[in-house]
Design a protein around this motif. Structure first.
Motif, PDB file in Angstrom:
ATOM      1  N   ILE A   1       5.774 -19.667   4.155  1.00 24.89           N
ATOM      2  CA  ILE A   1       4.341 -19.448   4.380  1.00 24.89           C
ATOM      3  C   ILE A   1       3.911 -18.107   3.800  1.00 24.89           C
ATOM      4  CG2 ILE A   1       2.565 -19.122   6.154  1.00 24.89           C
ATOM      5  CD1 ILE A   1       4.283 -20.974   7.976  1.00 24.89           C
ATOM      6  N   HIS A   2       4.751 -17.104   4.003  1.00 25.70           N
ATOM      7  CA  HIS A   2       4.420 -15.746   3.552  1.00 25.70           C
ATOM      8  C   HIS A   2       4.283 -15.702   2.029  1.00 25.70           C
ATOM      9  CE1 HIS A   2       5.354 -11.229   4.565  1.00 25.70           C
ATOM     10  NE2 HIS A   2       4.153 -11.396   4.064  1.00 25.70           N
ATOM     11  N   HIS A   3       5.239 -16.297   1.337  1.00 29.54           N
ATOM     12  CA  HIS A   3       5.231 -16.273  -0.128  1.00 29.54           C
ATOM     13  C   HIS A   3       4.208 -17.257  -0.707  1.00 29.54           C
ATOM     14  CE1 HIS A   3       6.680 -17.479  -4.165  1.00 29.54           C
ATOM     15  NE2 HIS A   3       6.977 -16.205  -4.293  1.00 29.54           N
TER      16      HIS A   3
ATOM     17  N   ASN B   1       2.255  -5.045  -3.113  1.00 28.81           N
ATOM     18  CA  ASN B   1       3.161  -4.797  -1.987  1.00 28.81           C
ATOM     19  C   ASN B   1       4.124  -5.955  -1.780  1.00 28.81           C
ATOM     20  OD1 ASN B   1       1.705  -2.461  -1.649  1.00 28.81           O
ATOM     21  ND2 ASN B   1       0.595  -3.152   0.177  1.00 28.81           N
ATOM     22  N   HIS B   2       3.610  -7.189  -1.837  1.00 29.97           N
ATOM     23  CA  HIS B   2       4.489  -8.340  -1.607  1.00 29.97           C
ATOM     24  C   HIS B   2       5.469  -8.543  -2.764  1.00 29.97           C
ATOM     25  CE1 HIS B   2       1.507  -9.102   1.547  1.00 29.97           C
ATOM     26  NE2 HIS B   2       2.486  -9.735   2.159  1.00 29.97           N
ATOM     27  N   SER B   3       5.034  -8.270  -3.993  1.00 25.87           N
ATOM     28  CA  SER B   3       5.960  -8.393  -5.137  1.00 25.87           C
ATOM     29  C   SER B   3       7.137  -7.439  -4.965  1.00 25.87           C
ATOM     30  CB  SER B   3       5.225  -8.107  -6.451  1.00 25.87           C
ATOM     31  OG  SER B   3       4.185  -9.049  -6.657  1.00 25.87           O
TER      32      SER B   3
ATOM     33  N   GLY C   1       0.009  -3.442   8.592  1.00 22.79           N
ATOM     34  CA  GLY C   1       0.262  -2.471   7.538  1.00 22.79           C
ATOM     35  C   GLY C   1       1.683  -2.555   7.042  1.00 22.79           C
ATOM     36  N   TRP C   2       2.122  -1.447   6.463  1.00 24.99           N
ATOM     37  CA  TRP C   2       3.441  -1.376   5.829  1.00 24.99           C
ATOM     38  C   TRP C   2       4.096  -0.038   6.160  1.00 24.99           C
ATOM     39  CZ3 TRP C   2       5.487  -4.997   2.169  1.00 24.99           C
ATOM     40  CH2 TRP C   2       4.653  -6.092   1.921  1.00 24.99           C
ATOM     41  N   ALA C   3       5.420  -0.043   6.201  1.00 23.30           N
ATOM     42  CA  ALA C   3       6.206   1.196   6.252  1.00 23.30           C
ATOM     43  C   ALA C   3       6.949   1.320   4.930  1.00 23.30           C
ATOM     44  CB  ALA C   3       7.193   1.175   7.409  1.00 23.30           C
TER      45      ALA C   3
ATOM     46  N   ASN D   1      -3.180  -1.968   6.602  1.00 30.27           N
ATOM     47  CA  ASN D   1      -3.644  -3.154   5.857  1.00 30.27           C
ATOM     48  C   ASN D   1      -2.767  -3.411   4.634  1.00 30.27           C
ATOM     49  OD1 ASN D   1      -5.769  -3.444   7.760  1.00 30.27           O
ATOM     50  ND2 ASN D   1      -6.801  -1.740   6.753  1.00 30.27           N
ATOM     51  N   GLN D   2      -3.351  -3.548   3.433  1.00 30.55           N
ATOM     52  CA  GLN D   2      -2.540  -3.696   2.217  1.00 30.55           C
ATOM     53  C   GLN D   2      -2.603  -2.435   1.357  1.00 30.55           C
ATOM     54  OE1 GLN D   2      -0.381  -5.858   1.859  1.00 30.55           O
ATOM     55  NE2 GLN D   2      -1.026  -7.528   3.210  1.00 30.55           N
ATOM     56  N   ASP D   3      -2.908  -1.307   1.969  1.00 27.77           N
ATOM     57  CA  ASP D   3      -2.879  -0.050   1.224  1.00 27.77           C
ATOM     58  C   ASP D   3      -1.440   0.277   0.828  1.00 27.77           C
ATOM     59  OD1 ASP D   3      -5.595   0.134   1.552  1.00 27.77           O
ATOM     60  OD2 ASP D   3      -5.488   1.603   3.179  1.00 27.77           O
TER      61      ASP D   3
ATOM     62  N   VAL E   1       8.358  -2.330   3.900  1.00 25.00           N
ATOM     63  CA  VAL E   1       8.531  -3.420   4.862  1.00 25.00           C
ATOM     64  C   VAL E   1       7.169  -3.780   5.455  1.00 25.00           C
ATOM     65  CG1 VAL E   1       9.280  -1.784   6.677  1.00 25.00           C
ATOM     66  CG2 VAL E   1       9.740  -4.249   6.913  1.00 25.00           C
ATOM     67  N   ASP E   2       6.853  -5.050   5.353  1.00 19.56           N
ATOM     68  CA  ASP E   2       5.595  -5.617   5.819  1.00 19.56           C
ATOM     69  C   ASP E   2       5.640  -5.692   7.346  1.00 19.56           C
ATOM     70  OD1 ASP E   2       3.368  -7.244   6.323  1.00 19.56           O
ATOM     71  OD2 ASP E   2       3.817  -8.635   4.678  1.00 19.56           O
ATOM     72  N   VAL E   3       4.708  -5.010   8.020  1.00 14.13           N
ATOM     73  CA  VAL E   3       4.672  -5.102   9.489  1.00 14.13           C
ATOM     74  C   VAL E   3       3.416  -5.833   9.975  1.00 14.13           C
ATOM     75  CG1 VAL E   3       6.218  -3.156   9.893  1.00 14.13           C
ATOM     76  CG2 VAL E   3       3.762  -2.740   9.831  1.00 14.13           C
TER      77      VAL E   3
ATOM     78  N   GLU F   1       1.781  -9.116  11.453  1.00 18.26           N
ATOM     79  CA  GLU F   1       2.414 -10.124  12.320  1.00 18.26           C
ATOM     80  C   GLU F   1       2.857 -11.360  11.544  1.00 18.26           C
ATOM     81  OE1 GLU F   1      -0.158 -10.821  15.674  1.00 18.26           O
ATOM     82  OE2 GLU F   1       0.741  -9.159  16.804  1.00 18.26           O
ATOM     83  N   HIS F   2       2.157 -11.698  10.446  1.00 22.37           N
ATOM     84  CA  HIS F   2       2.551 -12.904   9.693  1.00 22.37           C
ATOM     85  C   HIS F   2       3.959 -12.765   9.102  1.00 22.37           C
ATOM     86  CE1 HIS F   2       0.402 -11.052   5.956  1.00 22.37           C
ATOM     87  NE2 HIS F   2       1.697 -10.978   5.716  1.00 22.37           N
ATOM     88  N   ALA F   3       4.469 -11.537   9.033  1.00 18.96           N
ATOM     89  CA  ALA F   3       5.802 -11.320   8.468  1.00 18.96           C
ATOM     90  C   ALA F   3       6.924 -11.617   9.467  1.00 18.96           C
ATOM     91  CB  ALA F   3       5.941  -9.877   7.977  1.00 18.96           C
TER      92      ALA F   3
HETATM   93 MN   MN3 Z   1       2.543 -10.008   4.214  1.00 18.93          MN
END
Ligand code: MN3
Length: 209
Positions: free
Chosen positions: A26-28, A82-84, A130-132, A148-150, A170-172, A174-176
């Motif tokens: 789902i994520h990809h 970010n996802h790539s 967001g992301w770490a 967010n996606q910053d 690392v995507d934090v 919830e969908h991750a």
């Molecule tokens: Mn994500």
């Protein structure tokens, strides 16, 4: 010339049990694809100001994006970038940090466990989505997080930082993790450390030196 979702370099179930196959699919196939579709729409609407630029060029110079599309390029260009990066820095059997990266981790965090602790804290203290990140500033490592996606590359004026180039994220959102871990973000972060592709992270680190 439009952006496309990169293929996963492994099967959806390759990261089991740490990250489940359904979440990966789902994520990809859904979340990342949506960012790419929205980015393509924004770039097309922006015209010459954005045409022909890489996603990195776009997010590193958001001031060059027309006002009407800047928010969309920030959110969806960030999402695509970010996802790539995220897919690339995971692997089923990713080994351990080597060479110059291992020495830099020891210098900045004392040990690999010290890095994991710092990244875990960065992920846990990011309120909401967001992301770490682990970033390299000319070889000097530090952790941070963004909303967010910053992305750190966006710079302080657009939600980023002055801490160099992200080499691990690392995507934090919830969908991750929600399907397997529900509200337990910390358990997801602990599991994530088992699926790091240290060769790829080391390759990205070497490019910052
Ligand atoms: Mn994500």
């Amino acid at each position: 010339m439009s952006f496309t979702v990169p293929d996963l370099p492994y099967a959806f179930d390759a990261l089991e049990p740490h990250i489940d196959a359904r979440t990966m699919e789902i994520h990809h196939d859904k979340h990342h694809a949506a960012y790419v579709n929205m980015l393509n729409g924004a770039v097309e609407a922006a015209g010459d100001a954005c045409t022909g630029k890489s996603v990195e060029e776009l997010i590193c110079d958001l001031d060059a994006v027309p006002d009407a599309q800047r928010g969309a390029v920030r959110n969806h260009g960030g999402g695509h970038f970010n996802h790539s990066l995220f897919w690339s820095i995971m692997a089923a059997d990713g080994g351990s940090p080597g060479g110059e990266l291992a020495a830099a981790i020891d210098a900045a965090f004392g040990s690999l466990d010290g890095l994991k602790e710092a990244l875990h804290k960065a992920g846990m203290t990011r309120f909401g989505s967001g992301w770490a990140w682990l970033c390299s500033d000319g070889g000097k490592l530090s952790t941070c997080s963004t909303a967010n996606q910053d992305n750190p590359l966006m710079g302080p004026a657009h939600g980023g930082h002055d801490c160099g180039v992200p080499i691990l994220g690392v995507d934090v959102w919830e969908h991750a993790y929600y399907l397997r871990y529900q509200n337990l973000r910390g358990d997801y972060l602990n599991a994530f450390f088992n699926v790091l592709n240290w060769a790829e992270i080391g390759r990205r680190y070497a490019e910052t030196l």
